[in-house]
Write a protein that holds these residues in place. Structure first.
Motif, PDB file in Angstrom:
ATOM      1  N   THR A   1      -6.705  -0.809  -2.345  1.00  0.00           N
ATOM      2  CA  THR A   1      -5.338  -0.326  -2.163  1.00  0.00           C
ATOM      3  C   THR A   1      -4.530  -0.736  -3.387  1.00  0.00           C
ATOM      4  OG1 THR A   1      -4.643  -2.347  -1.014  1.00  0.00           O
ATOM      5  CG2 THR A   1      -5.407  -0.513   0.361  1.00  0.00           C
ATOM      6  N   SER A   2      -3.507   0.038  -3.689  1.00  0.00           N
ATOM      7  CA  SER A   2      -2.626  -0.300  -4.808  1.00  0.00           C
ATOM      8  C   SER A   2      -1.235   0.228  -4.502  1.00  0.00           C
ATOM      9  CB  SER A   2      -3.149   0.306  -6.123  1.00  0.00           C
ATOM     10  OG  SER A   2      -3.222   1.713  -6.030  1.00  0.00           O
ATOM     11  N   SER A   3      -0.220  -0.507  -4.967  1.00  0.00           N
ATOM     12  CA  SER A   3       1.171  -0.127  -4.696  1.00  0.00           C
ATOM     13  C   SER A   3       1.927   0.107  -5.999  1.00  0.00           C
ATOM     14  CB  SER A   3       1.874  -1.210  -3.874  1.00  0.00           C
ATOM     15  OG  SER A   3       1.261  -1.342  -2.605  1.00  0.00           O
ATOM     16  N   ARG A   4       2.804   1.129  -5.962  1.00  0.00           N
ATOM     17  CA  ARG A   4       3.616   1.444  -7.144  1.00  0.00           C
ATOM     18  C   ARG A   4       4.825   2.256  -6.718  1.00  0.00           C
ATOM     19  NH1 ARG A   4       3.873   5.611 -11.056  1.00  0.00           N
ATOM     20  NH2 ARG A   4       4.481   4.845 -13.131  1.00  0.00           N
TER      21      ARG A   4
ATOM     22  N   ALA B   1      -1.854   8.450  -0.731  1.00  0.00           N
ATOM     23  CA  ALA B   1      -0.649   7.674  -1.029  1.00  0.00           C
ATOM     24  C   ALA B   1       0.372   7.900   0.075  1.00  0.00           C
ATOM     25  CB  ALA B   1      -0.061   8.084  -2.370  1.00  0.00           C
TER      26      ALA B   1
ATOM     27  N   TRP C   1       5.225   3.273  -3.051  1.00  0.00           N
ATOM     28  CA  TRP C   1       4.102   3.965  -2.411  1.00  0.00           C
ATOM     29  C   TRP C   1       2.840   3.114  -2.504  1.00  0.00           C
ATOM     30  CZ3 TRP C   1       4.314   8.964  -0.213  1.00  0.00           C
ATOM     31  CH2 TRP C   1       5.548   9.607  -0.336  1.00  0.00           C
ATOM     32  N   THR C   2       2.038   3.176  -1.462  1.00  0.00           N
ATOM     33  CA  THR C   2       0.746   2.480  -1.448  1.00  0.00           C
ATOM     34  C   THR C   2      -0.369   3.516  -1.318  1.00  0.00           C
ATOM     35  OG1 THR C   2       1.688   0.513  -0.403  1.00  0.00           O
ATOM     36  CG2 THR C   2      -0.701   0.782  -0.283  1.00  0.00           C
ATOM     37  N   ARG C   3      -1.366   3.382  -2.182  1.00  0.00           N
ATOM     38  CA  ARG C   3      -2.500   4.310  -2.151  1.00  0.00           C
ATOM     39  C   ARG C   3      -3.723   3.621  -1.524  1.00  0.00           C
ATOM     40  NH1 ARG C   3      -3.915   9.120  -3.765  1.00  0.00           N
ATOM     41  NH2 ARG C   3      -1.874   9.505  -4.719  1.00  0.00           N
TER      42      ARG C   3
ATOM     43  N   ASP D   1       5.260   2.583   1.286  1.00  0.00           N
ATOM     44  CA  ASP D   1       4.951   1.178   1.567  1.00  0.00           C
ATOM     45  C   ASP D   1       5.258   0.846   3.023  1.00  0.00           C
ATOM     46  OD1 ASP D   1       4.197   0.816  -1.032  1.00  0.00           O
ATOM     47  OD2 ASP D   1       6.029  -0.234  -1.658  1.00  0.00           O
TER      48      ASP D   1
END
Length: 499
Positions: free
Chosen positions: A197-200, A181, A203-205, A184
């Motif tokens: 990939t995933s964003s929250r 992570a 933060w992007t993992r 962004d």
């Protein structure tokens, strides 16, 4: 249900049989795997099959937090075992139970499970940790490289200690899941295939997977602001490349070189057999280092490799390692010739392909360029010693030995060896002696004396040996061997592994 009556004596005997080993048989695993070049590297007592690394990294402060889960099998009755690691550990669990831990030596993390582990036991080891990698050093150096927008872990023969706990030696290869992570707008690059990939919450993992066995020094992590390009080679290999957004004047030459990865891996497949991994590519971060490294599936290139323009020769060198070094890894660091001699020879084959000098012409030039009293000949590529492991002789004299082998056994057997060797030891480890035996089997030729001359003799092979190898000692003595056109590009890669 049938009950069996057990008399006291029989009961005692059955209990003894139920105990896997006596308490006295449990002992600590060795703090090194047994490599004479690096006695403290790696560890004894277990074998890792998989690393799951779940990390969070803040580029502005160089703070790294992580949970590493190692799946391993014990190879002895273990009371304690070591991992190679430098960051600050907060908790360790072995098979779900909290384990005690302590530091020793320059880079050892000693772990004592709540219960000893019998030989052949599956062990799940969880290590929670944090720290600032750039503040850590061992043996007076660091392999964690800060960049203006992040950091890079890529070095040889060690780099894992700065970002994850491991059994750090090529003998213990494993598969990997690396999840990182980052803020962004920042990218995290690692080996293998990008799964998702995933964003929250800013933060992007990034989730990467290496599904084939991989040596610890061949793992890499790069965090920064990258331009990522993707594609597929004509041979069907997925290609993922990445370039720092602040490469400056080196940007064009870097892209003109690394973007040819798909073409070059297909070309190398013609010599070495099918590409052995799920993806291929390279990345060029904004570092001040000068070397390149064959990090598995995702080659690391310093921008300085392209300071004088494009250089496909260095790309060929590092891609050749995907077969010679990554797919088939060395058993001990003394076997470095199998990595570097053949990667250098791939550059000679590329020179031949480009019409810039044949492999034989390059061999003649190397032989002629070093007089008999040159220290070049005192380094034995077959066992150079830790101080000379990456000496230029391991590369150039190493490739000279490969050409001499080609002359010795003939093209048919030679190219059969090149293609068969990665298949023979796929995803495993092998030594120089293993290679000699394989080449003898394929060619039907005894090679012990030949290998002694070209790989282990601490002096220049004499004229008869050179003549038998197809070299030109008479012309060499007169200094009449012309420098091949490709030599300048090949020589520009001499620093590929210089720290």
């Amino acid at each position: 249900m049938h009950r069996r009556l057990i008399v006291p004596g029989a009961l005692a005997a059955s209990l003894l049989l139920a105990i896997p080993a006596s308490a006295a048989s449990y002992a600590p695993g060795a703090p090194g795997i047994g490599d004479p070049y690096y006695p403290a590297y790696g560890n004894g007592g277990y074998d890792v099959s998989h690393y799951d690394l779940r990390l969070t990294y803040q580029p502005t402060t160089d703070e790294l937090e992580g949970t590493a889960t190692l799946l391993a099998t014990t190879t002895q009755d273990l009371s304690r075992f070591d991992l190679d690691f430098l960051l600050d550990v907060s908790e360790v669990r072995v098979n779900g139970a909290k384990a005690s831990f302590a530091r020793s030596g320059e880079h050892e993390l000693e772990i004592t499970p709540a219960k000893p582990l019998a030989k052949g036991t599956s062990a799940t080891v969880v290590v929670r940790y944090s720290g600032v990698p750039s503040t850590k050093s061992a043996y007076g150096f660091s392999t964690w490289h800060r960049t203006p927008d992040g950091a890079v872990a890529a070095d040889e023969p060690e780099s894992a200690w700065w970002w994850y706990p491991s059994n750090d030696h090529p003998l213990d290869k494993a598969t990997y899941d690396v999840s990182v992570a980052v803020p962004d707008g920042t990218q995290a690059i690692s080996n293998g295939t990008l799964q998702s990939t995933s964003s929250r919450l800013g933060w992007t993992r990034w989730n990467w997977r290496s599904n084939k066995p991989q040596a610890t020094y061949l793992t890499t992590l790069a965090v920064g602001k990258f331009d990522i390009t993707t594609g597929t080679s004509d041979g069907g290999v997925p290609v993922v490349n990445a370039y720092s957004k602040d490469l400056g004047d080196n940007d064009g030459a870097a892209r003109a070189s690394v973007e040819r990865t798909g073409e070059l891996v297909d070309w190398l497949s013609g010599y070495f057999g099918p590409y052995p991994f799920s993806s291929v590519g390279g990345y060029v971060p904004n570092t001040t280092t000068g070397y390149a490294l064959e990090t598995q599936t995702r080659v690391y290139y310093s921008p300085r490799q392209f300071a004088n323009g494009s250089n496909t020769s260095v790309v060929v060198h590092e891609l050749a390692h995907q077969w010679f070094g990554d797919d088939v890894s060395l058993k001990g660091w003394k076997d470095i010739w199998i990595n570097e001699g053949f990667a250098r020879y791939a550059q000679w084959l590329w020179s031949e392909h480009e019409g810039e000098g044949t492999a034989q012409e390059l061999a003649d030039y190397v032989y002629a360029s070093h007089p008999a009293d040159d220290a070049f000949w005192t380094v034995a590529p077959g066992d150079p010693g830790p101080d000379d492991q990456f000496d230029i002789a391991v590369y150039d004299r190493g490739a000279l030995a490969v050409q001499a082998l080609r002359d010795k056994i003939g093209d048919d057997a030679f190219f059969a060896v090149l293609k068969g060797w990665p298949k023979e030891h796929a995803y495993g480890n092998a030594s120089v002696d293993d290679f000699r035996k394989y080449a003898e089997r394929v060619s039907g030729t005894s090679l012990a004396s030949f290998f002694g001359t070209w790989l282990f003799q601490p002096s220049k092979p004499a004229a008869p040996a050179a003549r038998n190898a197809g070299l030109a000692p008479a012309q060499a003595a007169k200094g009449a061997v012309a420098r091949p056109k490709s030599w300048k590009k090949i020589a520009a890669t001499d620093s590929v592994h210089s720290r």
